[in-house]
Design an enzyme around this catalytic site. Structure first.
Site, PDB file in Angstrom:
ATOM      1  N   LYS A 200      -3.603  -7.441  11.184  1.00  0.00           N
ATOM      2  CA  LYS A 200      -4.799  -8.271  11.017  1.00  0.00           C
ATOM      3  C   LYS A 200      -4.663  -9.556  11.840  1.00  0.00           C
ATOM      4  O   LYS A 200      -5.555  -9.952  12.565  1.00  0.00           O
ATOM      5  CB  LYS A 200      -4.989  -8.579   9.529  1.00  0.00           C
ATOM      6  CG  LYS A 200      -6.185  -9.432   9.231  1.00  0.00           C
ATOM      7  CD  LYS A 200      -6.304  -9.655   7.724  1.00  0.00           C
ATOM      8  CE  LYS A 200      -7.252 -10.808   7.458  1.00  0.00           C
ATOM      9  NZ  LYS A 200      -7.356 -11.146   6.045  1.00  0.00           N
ATOM     10  N   GLU A 206       7.487  -8.443  12.535  1.00  0.00           N
ATOM     11  CA  GLU A 206       7.938  -7.048  12.519  1.00  0.00           C
ATOM     12  C   GLU A 206       7.067  -6.187  13.434  1.00  0.00           C
ATOM     13  O   GLU A 206       7.564  -5.417  14.273  1.00  0.00           O
ATOM     14  CB  GLU A 206       7.852  -6.466  11.095  1.00  0.00           C
ATOM     15  CG  GLU A 206       8.847  -7.046  10.115  1.00  0.00           C
ATOM     16  CD  GLU A 206       8.308  -8.243   9.350  1.00  0.00           C
ATOM     17  OE1 GLU A 206       7.418  -8.955   9.884  1.00  0.00           O
ATOM     18  OE2 GLU A 206       8.787  -8.488   8.241  1.00  0.00           O
ATOM     19  N   GLY A 260      -5.439  -8.081   3.808  1.00  0.00           N
ATOM     20  CA  GLY A 260      -4.537  -7.039   4.324  1.00  0.00           C
ATOM     21  C   GLY A 260      -4.305  -5.912   3.334  1.00  0.00           C
ATOM     22  O   GLY A 260      -4.416  -4.731   3.672  1.00  0.00           O
ATOM     23  N   ARG A 261      -4.008  -6.265   2.081  1.00  0.00           N
ATOM     24  CA  ARG A 261      -3.668  -5.219   1.098  1.00  0.00           C
ATOM     25  C   ARG A 261      -4.899  -4.473   0.578  1.00  0.00           C
ATOM     26  O   ARG A 261      -4.765  -3.575  -0.258  1.00  0.00           O
ATOM     27  CB  ARG A 261      -2.832  -5.808  -0.034  1.00  0.00           C
ATOM     28  CG  ARG A 261      -3.434  -7.003  -0.730  1.00  0.00           C
ATOM     29  CD  ARG A 261      -2.429  -7.713  -1.640  1.00  0.00           C
ATOM     30  NE  ARG A 261      -2.953  -8.932  -2.191  1.00  0.00           N
ATOM     31  CZ  ARG A 261      -2.922 -10.110  -1.586  1.00  0.00           C
ATOM     32  NH1 ARG A 261      -2.376 -10.217  -0.383  1.00  0.00           N
ATOM     33  NH2 ARG A 261      -3.395 -11.193  -2.173  1.00  0.00           N
ATOM     34  N   GLU A 346       1.512  -8.641  -4.830  1.00  0.00           N
ATOM     35  CA  GLU A 346       1.183  -9.694  -3.868  1.00  0.00           C
ATOM     36  C   GLU A 346      -0.078 -10.434  -4.336  1.00  0.00           C
ATOM     37  O   GLU A 346      -0.258 -11.616  -4.041  1.00  0.00           O
ATOM     38  CB  GLU A 346       0.966  -9.097  -2.462  1.00  0.00           C
ATOM     39  CG  GLU A 346       1.031 -10.136  -1.352  1.00  0.00           C
ATOM     40  CD  GLU A 346       1.152  -9.529   0.052  1.00  0.00           C
ATOM     41  OE1 GLU A 346       2.295  -9.348   0.527  1.00  0.00           O
ATOM     42  OE2 GLU A 346       0.125  -9.245   0.672  1.00  0.00           O
ATOM     43  N   HIS A 377      13.715  13.240 -14.534  1.00  0.00           N
ATOM     44  CA  HIS A 377      15.157  13.506 -14.389  1.00  0.00           C
ATOM     45  C   HIS A 377      15.876  12.296 -13.813  1.00  0.00           C
ATOM     46  O   HIS A 377      17.003  12.415 -13.344  1.00  0.00           O
ATOM     47  CB  HIS A 377      15.361  14.732 -13.500  1.00  0.00           C
ATOM     48  CG  HIS A 377      14.749  15.960 -14.076  1.00  0.00           C
ATOM     49  ND1 HIS A 377      15.410  16.786 -14.958  1.00  0.00           N
ATOM     50  CD2 HIS A 377      13.497  16.476 -13.956  1.00  0.00           C
ATOM     51  CE1 HIS A 377      14.603  17.776 -15.322  1.00  0.00           C
ATOM     52  NE2 HIS A 377      13.434  17.595 -14.735  1.00  0.00           N
ATOM     53  N   LYS A 505       9.445 -15.991   5.717  1.00  0.00           N
ATOM     54  CA  LYS A 505       9.139 -15.788   7.139  1.00  0.00           C
ATOM     55  C   LYS A 505       9.633 -16.979   7.954  1.00  0.00           C
ATOM     56  O   LYS A 505      10.245 -16.817   9.010  1.00  0.00           O
ATOM     57  CB  LYS A 505       7.618 -15.665   7.345  1.00  0.00           C
ATOM     58  CG  LYS A 505       7.003 -14.376   6.906  1.00  0.00           C
ATOM     59  CD  LYS A 505       5.539 -14.346   7.376  1.00  0.00           C
ATOM     60  CE  LYS A 505       4.733 -13.279   6.688  1.00  0.00           C
ATOM     61  NZ  LYS A 505       3.305 -13.367   6.961  1.00  0.00           N
TER      62      LYS A 505
END
Ligand code: F6P
Length: 536
Positions: A200, A206, A260-261, A346, A377, A505
């Protein structure tokens, strides 16, 4: 939006008193009222949601609904859908719902439709083979490069909708870990691969590092001129994309009013549309739109996002539970818990209210989970017999996509059995009777019995859908999105910013420059020593 400390409402105080009254009531006893399943369930579209196995009574729900009224949820919903700047700390409206709004007067309709059209045209060209790589070959593989909301939504949906897959293979690079990058591209043919860079802001370390590494790898093999056929970008930041060397024709825009999310419905969903085809992408949006309409127009007592949000507040703020599990009984949904971790944590991982004051109550819960039956399990032991109370959402479907009925019956038998077992548990008397029937001696029974007791009274909500389709997935995801919103309103926090990710960051940048310098900037002794050891 009203600005109310929820603990000052009458409902909160009544809920507190009510909690003291019912906190020790056992679900098995509550189920002596046989109408419970009818009283505490909602049938909506292709979903049946049973929340009767929660530690609630009619009074609990009445009070929780009163809380929703008192904090101004209705007004909040109107502000949200009405495009008010409810993301106040960033001065933005929150309009991801506009991306799936099918009504004629939808917000930014012309722009949204035009971007959707370009997604459709492009994806159809790639899928049909009309869009060729620079050397004339058809595209076979798509690599989505992004992180957080620019990765988790697309990867979750692409995995969830594998059954609907086109001929393209989709890969995801998110971590700045170079091993992740190299491992993903090592067997790819650059001549038949399309890279979708999703960011965005187009400033995320990254994504830019990964995209730069991949671009270099690509140019070394196929040449600079080939970039235009193989690299597209999704972003709001046209200038940064141009600097990166992607031409304007290859950019799919998005807008600041899409968080973003919450962005998988936008151009961020380009990899989804490539992976499953545009019609299925549209189906996903349609399902979400239907959930938006349900959320906007349904009285709170029958409103799915409202009810699941209230239940979560009940456990979080009155039972003081720390975590919630999401257990999909569908392997296709294996990334749903990870996706929800970002969406929920977030958004509501905040400790300052809308006045900028430290809250005096708990906010965002911790979300975790894995598909059933695998998780049975793994960590179910702790849910059944541990000391922590962990409310869980069980998500399952009536139909298996491949029609493997006998497998599906087993899967769903576990799905139903677990919620029943978690609710009823097993008493000591039952354990003793079982052990006696098994022929154990009284001494052995005495030694063993307490280990085999299940207290039960573990709350679950069952979300039973017809089948996992693009549409039902869209609705499911939108339901959780709106749950987040409702909880943010109740907790009086800003759900749509994420300042909490900034500090790490900033420090990472500092540490990175210290790695190259002989003289380090000041760090605590632990960080300094660790860095020194790393540099050795
Ligand atoms: O983790 C912080 C965050 O800003 C997320 O909210 C966002 O989804 C992610 O980084 C990626 O951001 P971008 O799409 O701008 O690269």
């Amino acid at each position: 939006m009203k600005n109310i400390n929820p603990t000052t409402t009458a409902a909160w105080k009544e809920l507190q008193a009510h909690y003291e009254e019912i906190k020790d009531k056992h679900l098995t006893d509550l189920f002596k009222n046989d109408k419970r399943a009818e009283d505490f369930s909602i049938l909506w579209d292709t979903f049946y949601v049973d929340y009767s196995k929660n530690r609630i009574t009619q009074e609990t729900m009445t009070l929780l609904l009163k809380l929703a009224q008192e904090v101004g949820l209705q007004e909040g919903i109107e502000s949200f859908f009405g495009g008010k700047k409810i993301n106040a700390t960033e001065g933005r409206a929150v309009m991801h719902t506009a991306l799936r709004d099918e009504s004629d007067n939808a917000f930014a309709k012309a722009e949204v439709d035009s971007v959707k059209k370009s997604i459709q045209t492009f994806t159809e060209k790639v899928i049909s083979g009309a869009h060729k790589g620079a050397t004339g070959k058809e595209i076979t593989d798509v690599v989505n490069i992004g992180i957080g909301g620019s990765d988790l939504g697309p990867v979750m949906v692409v995995e969830a909708l594998q059954y609907y897959k086109t001929r393209l293979n989709t890969h995801f690079i998110s971590n700045v870990d170079g091993d992740h990058v190299m491992e993903t591209i090592k067997d790819l043919d650059p001549e038949t691969t399309l890279f979708v860079i999703v960011s965005k802001t187009f400033t995320t370390q990254e994504t830019l590092s990964n995209a730069t590494t991949v671009r270099k790898w690509f140019v070394d093999k196929v040449g600079e001129d080939a970039v235009k056929n193989h690299f597209v970008a999704v972003s709001t930041n046209a200038e940064a994309i141009a600097n990166f060397g992607i031409s304007q024709d290859n950019v799919f825009p998005m807008w600041n009013w899409v968080g973003g999310r919450f962005s998988l419905w936008s151009s961020v969903g380009l990899s989804i549309a490539l992976a499953v085809g545009y019609d299925n992408f549209k189906g996903l949006l349609h399902g979400a739109f239907k959930m938006d309409e349900h959320f906007k127009n349904t009285p709170f007592e029958k409103n799915l996002p409202v009810i699941i949000a209230l239940l979560s507040v009940w456990y979080n703020n009155f039972f003081k539970v720390e975590t919630e599990a999401v257990i999909p009984y569908s392997q296709y949904l294996h990334r749903l818990p990870a996706y929800l971790q970002q969406a929920i944590m977030e958004s509501n991982g905040k400790s300052v209210d809308r006045n900028g004051e430290r809250v005096s109550y708990e906010t965002g819960n911790i979300i975790w989970g894995e598909p059933g039956t695998n998780s049975q399990h793994a960590f179910f032991q702790l849910i059944h017999q541990g000391t922590k109370l962990i409310p869980a959402d069980f998500i399952g479907f009536k139909k298996s996509l491949h029609g493997e009925k006998s497998h599906h019956d087993k899967l769903m038998a576990n799905f139903f059995a677990q919620t029943e077992a978690l609710m009823n548990g097993k008493t000591k008397d039952q354990v003793i009777a079982e052990l006696q029937a098994g022929g154990l001696s009284p001494e052995a029974i005495k030694e063993l019995a307490s280990f085999k007791v299940f207290e039960g009274n573990k709350p679950t909500t069952t979300i039973l859908g017809e089948a996992l389709t693009p549409e039902s997935l869209g609705a499911l995801v939108a339901m959780y999105e709106h749950k987040i919103f409702v909880q943010g309103v109740i907790w009086n926090i800003y759900s749509f910013d994420q300042w909490g990710v900034e500090l790490g960051k900033q420090l990472a940048k500092q540490v990175l420059s210290d790695m190259d310098n002989d003289k380090m900037t000041s760090h605590d002794s632990s960080t300094r020593t660790l860095l020194e050891r790393y540099k050795l």
